[in-house]
Design a protein around this motif. Structure first.
Motif, PDB file in Angstrom:
ATOM      1  N   LEU A   1       0.823  -1.211   0.000  1.00  0.00           N
ATOM      2  CA  LEU A   1       0.000   0.000   0.000  1.00  0.00           C
ATOM      3  C   LEU A   1       0.861   1.268   0.000  1.00  0.00           C
ATOM      4  O   LEU A   1       1.941   1.289   0.588  1.00  0.00           O
ATOM      5  CB  LEU A   1      -0.922   0.026   1.219  1.00  0.00           C
ATOM      6  CG  LEU A   1      -2.106  -0.934   1.230  1.00  0.00           C
ATOM      7  CD1 LEU A   1      -2.942  -0.724   2.491  1.00  0.00           C
ATOM      8  CD2 LEU A   1      -2.982  -0.777  -0.005  1.00  0.00           C
ATOM      9  N   LYS A   2       0.366   2.297  -0.649  1.00  0.00           N
ATOM     10  CA  LYS A   2       0.999   3.609  -0.650  1.00  0.00           C
ATOM     11  C   LYS A   2       0.004   4.624  -0.110  1.00  0.00           C
ATOM     12  O   LYS A   2      -1.183   4.582  -0.434  1.00  0.00           O
ATOM     13  CB  LYS A   2       1.443   4.007  -2.059  1.00  0.00           C
ATOM     14  CG  LYS A   2       2.404   3.007  -2.715  1.00  0.00           C
ATOM     15  CD  LYS A   2       3.702   2.881  -1.942  1.00  0.00           C
ATOM     16  CE  LYS A   2       4.645   1.878  -2.611  1.00  0.00           C
ATOM     17  NZ  LYS A   2       5.881   1.661  -1.831  1.00  0.00           N
ATOM     18  N   ASP A   3       0.498   5.558   0.693  1.00  0.00           N
ATOM     19  CA  ASP A   3      -0.407   6.492   1.355  1.00  0.00           C
ATOM     20  C   ASP A   3      -0.972   7.553   0.426  1.00  0.00           C
ATOM     21  O   ASP A   3      -2.047   8.093   0.685  1.00  0.00           O
ATOM     22  CB  ASP A   3       0.314   7.171   2.524  1.00  0.00           C
ATOM     23  CG  ASP A   3       0.561   6.207   3.674  1.00  0.00           C
ATOM     24  OD1 ASP A   3      -0.358   5.433   3.988  1.00  0.00           O
ATOM     25  OD2 ASP A   3       1.664   6.215   4.242  1.00  0.00           O
TER      26      ASP A   3
ATOM     27  N   LYS B   1       4.920   4.116  -7.380  1.00  0.00           N
ATOM     28  CA  LYS B   1       5.885   3.947  -8.467  1.00  0.00           C
ATOM     29  C   LYS B   1       5.243   3.370  -9.723  1.00  0.00           C
ATOM     30  O   LYS B   1       5.810   3.466 -10.805  1.00  0.00           O
ATOM     31  CB  LYS B   1       7.040   3.058  -8.006  1.00  0.00           C
ATOM     32  CG  LYS B   1       7.864   3.676  -6.876  1.00  0.00           C
ATOM     33  CD  LYS B   1       9.003   2.758  -6.447  1.00  0.00           C
ATOM     34  CE  LYS B   1       9.815   3.392  -5.328  1.00  0.00           C
ATOM     35  NZ  LYS B   1      10.923   2.509  -4.876  1.00  0.00           N
ATOM     36  N   TRP B   2       4.064   2.771  -9.575  1.00  0.00           N
ATOM     37  CA  TRP B   2       3.394   2.198 -10.743  1.00  0.00           C
ATOM     38  C   TRP B   2       2.595   3.233 -11.529  1.00  0.00           C
ATOM     39  O   TRP B   2       2.007   2.900 -12.552  1.00  0.00           O
ATOM     40  CB  TRP B   2       2.493   1.035 -10.320  1.00  0.00           C
ATOM     41  CG  TRP B   2       1.637   1.295  -9.114  1.00  0.00           C
ATOM     42  CD1 TRP B   2       1.956   1.050  -7.808  1.00  0.00           C
ATOM     43  CD2 TRP B   2       0.326   1.863  -9.094  1.00  0.00           C
ATOM     44  NE1 TRP B   2       0.930   1.428  -6.980  1.00  0.00           N
ATOM     45  CE2 TRP B   2      -0.087   1.913  -7.737  1.00  0.00           C
ATOM     46  CE3 TRP B   2      -0.557   2.319 -10.079  1.00  0.00           C
ATOM     47  CZ2 TRP B   2      -1.326   2.407  -7.355  1.00  0.00           C
ATOM     48  CZ3 TRP B   2      -1.797   2.804  -9.694  1.00  0.00           C
ATOM     49  CH2 TRP B   2      -2.164   2.857  -8.346  1.00  0.00           C
TER      50      TRP B   2
ATOM     51  N   GLU C   1       3.302  11.851 -15.197  1.00  0.00           N
ATOM     52  CA  GLU C   1       2.129  12.598 -15.672  1.00  0.00           C
ATOM     53  C   GLU C   1       0.876  12.169 -14.915  1.00  0.00           C
ATOM     54  O   GLU C   1       0.024  13.014 -14.556  1.00  0.00           O
ATOM     55  CB  GLU C   1       1.937  12.380 -17.175  1.00  0.00           C
ATOM     56  CG  GLU C   1       3.014  13.021 -18.055  1.00  0.00           C
ATOM     57  CD  GLU C   1       4.299  12.201 -18.075  1.00  0.00           C
ATOM     58  OE1 GLU C   1       5.320  12.726 -18.552  1.00  0.00           O
ATOM     59  OE2 GLU C   1       4.281  11.032 -17.596  1.00  0.00           O
ATOM     60  N   GLU C   2       0.727  10.870 -14.686  1.00  0.00           N
ATOM     61  CA  GLU C   2      -0.443  10.371 -13.955  1.00  0.00           C
ATOM     62  C   GLU C   2      -0.433  10.855 -12.509  1.00  0.00           C
ATOM     63  O   GLU C   2      -1.478  11.249 -11.969  1.00  0.00           O
ATOM     64  CB  GLU C   2      -0.468   8.841 -14.005  1.00  0.00           C
ATOM     65  CG  GLU C   2      -0.826   8.291 -15.383  1.00  0.00           C
ATOM     66  CD  GLU C   2      -0.582   6.788 -15.492  1.00  0.00           C
ATOM     67  OE1 GLU C   2      -1.185   6.160 -16.390  1.00  0.00           O
ATOM     68  OE2 GLU C   2       0.206   6.232 -14.681  1.00  0.00           O
TER      69      GLU C   2
END
Length: 401
Positions: A176-178, A184-185, A189-190
């Motif tokens: 999980l990322k906060d 990183k995926w 731009e996203e």
């Protein structure tokens, strides 16, 4: 994570008619109390846990919650009496506190409002699919009576559904990322687009609020109204979840037929597959048309007049749409507190529903009256949703009648 969460808290419903009630000498009222006491511990720590998630981040806190409840769930394997069952169910609620509102808050930090209903629908699919997949799985584990470590089937089932929580909790710590900026995926731009969209949304919502705080959430009439609406849905949800396997057991005795454990699991799953389908298409319609009052009120009415045949479909059709409402007018720490408060009040039904259902069954000798009570609470949710939509000055939630 949600799949495992719901399976672990409702596993007692599968164990009940398959040896646990007999081995522990439980009455229907005692089983109902044991099922519901989970929510006392859950409720006591719900708001503090969600505020801790806001402070420490979803990755750490959701992973901690999963590992904690997995360890407690594993201890059910060796429960010996009613008192121990009560203690473990209470501790399980303490350990799980904050997971569901934390997940809702986490998704609101990742998904712009225009996509949130669709994402919440996909998240919520885990709940009906827990029964569709989990009930036969629990039945298969229960059939392994005496096969592993000499454990009774229902004890081995508790072990089998507890271990995945610990494993997935460890995985979540690393996965999980906060926030989108840490993912990183996502391309640069996203990340820029998503972060900008979310910041603009928070700024627009925040501009309409004077003092966005925990006190704001607790003093909001809209938050309390949503809490009572949610109570009705959760009352119906857990009345079915905890007692449907036992109702099926009673049907066997009345009709003179016999099902094995896996067959009973498959029968238990029957209402939940159409519920998942109904939820998908109903939420998709809300996304296309824009959320309307009837996207929440109509399923509540349908569930109230059709106990228990299509109640599961009605509840799951309404809930993903319902959870888009709080974050329309709450942000930051107020959102954390508001979502947790709604879930806390709603989950009072998680305690009262199984206990009242069991006690009324012992009093009346059947499940007809308990199911009428379910219908009454579902109808109350529909009425309150319509009232909320019409209070434009005091509760301007972004829905239209």
């Amino acid at each position: 994570m949600f799949f495992i969460n719901y399976l672990d808290r409702t596993a007692i419903g599968f164990a009940s008619p398959n040896g646990m009630n007999d081995d522990l000498a439980l009455s229907a009222a005692q089983f109902g109390f044991a099922s519901g006491v989970f929510f006392i511990g859950y409720i006591l720590l719900e708001v503090p846990s969600n505020l801790a998630l806001h402070r420490f981040g979803a990755r750490r806190w959701l992973a901690r919650i999963m590992v904690s409840w997995g360890i407690v769930a594993l201890l059910f394997t060796w429960v010996q009496n009613f008192e121990q069952l009560i203690g473990l169910r209470f501790l399980l609620g303490v350990a799980e506190a904050g997971f569901f509102p934390g997940a809702i808050l986490f998704l609101s930090l990742w998904v712009p409002a225009q996509y949130r209903g669709r994402i919440l629908m996909l998240f919520y699919l885990a709940q009906p699919l827990t029964t569709v997949i989990g009930a036969p799985l629990a039945g298969a584990l229960i059939q392994q009576h005496g096969t592993f470590f000499g454990l009774e089937g229902w004890r081995f089932m508790f072990m089998g559904v507890a271990i995945p929580a610990i494993v997935v909790g460890v995985i979540a710590w690393f996965y999980l990322k906060d926030k989108p900026a840490d993912a990183k995926w996502l391309t640069a731009e996203e990340q820029t687009w998503l972060t900008g969209a979310l910041e603009a949304e928070r700024a627009a919502t925040g501009a309409e609020q004077k003092h966005v705080s925990v006190r704001f959430a607790f003093a909001s009439g809209r938050v309390w109204m949503l809490s009572f609406i949610y109570f009705g849905f959760i009352y119906g949800l857990y009345s079915l979840a905890f007692f449907l396997p036992t109702i099926i057991e009673g049907f066997q005795a009345q009709s003179g037929v016999t099902y094995d454990v896996v067959q009973k699991g498959l029968i238990t799953a029957i209402p939940y597959l159409p519920a998942a389908i109904a939820m998908y298409f109903w939420s998709r319609d809300a996304g296309k048309r824009g959320l309307k009052t009837w996207h929440i009120a109509a399923p509540a009415i349908a569930g109230a007049v059709s106990i228990p045949t299509i109640t599961a479909c009605a509840i799951f059709a309404a809930l993903p749409n319902f959870w888009t409402l709080p974050t329309q007018f709450l942000t930051g720490v107020a959102a954390a507190a508001g979502v947790a408060l709604i879930n806390t009040v709603g989950n009072l039904a998680g305690f009262s529903a199984p206990y009242v259902t069991g006690a009324v069954h012992d009093w009346t000798g059947g499940y007809e009256v308990p199911m009428f009570i379910v219908g009454g609470f579902m109808l109350l949710s529909a009425v309150l949703m319509v009232v909320l939509s019409r209070q434009r000055k005091t509760a301007p939630v972004e829905v239209t009648a």
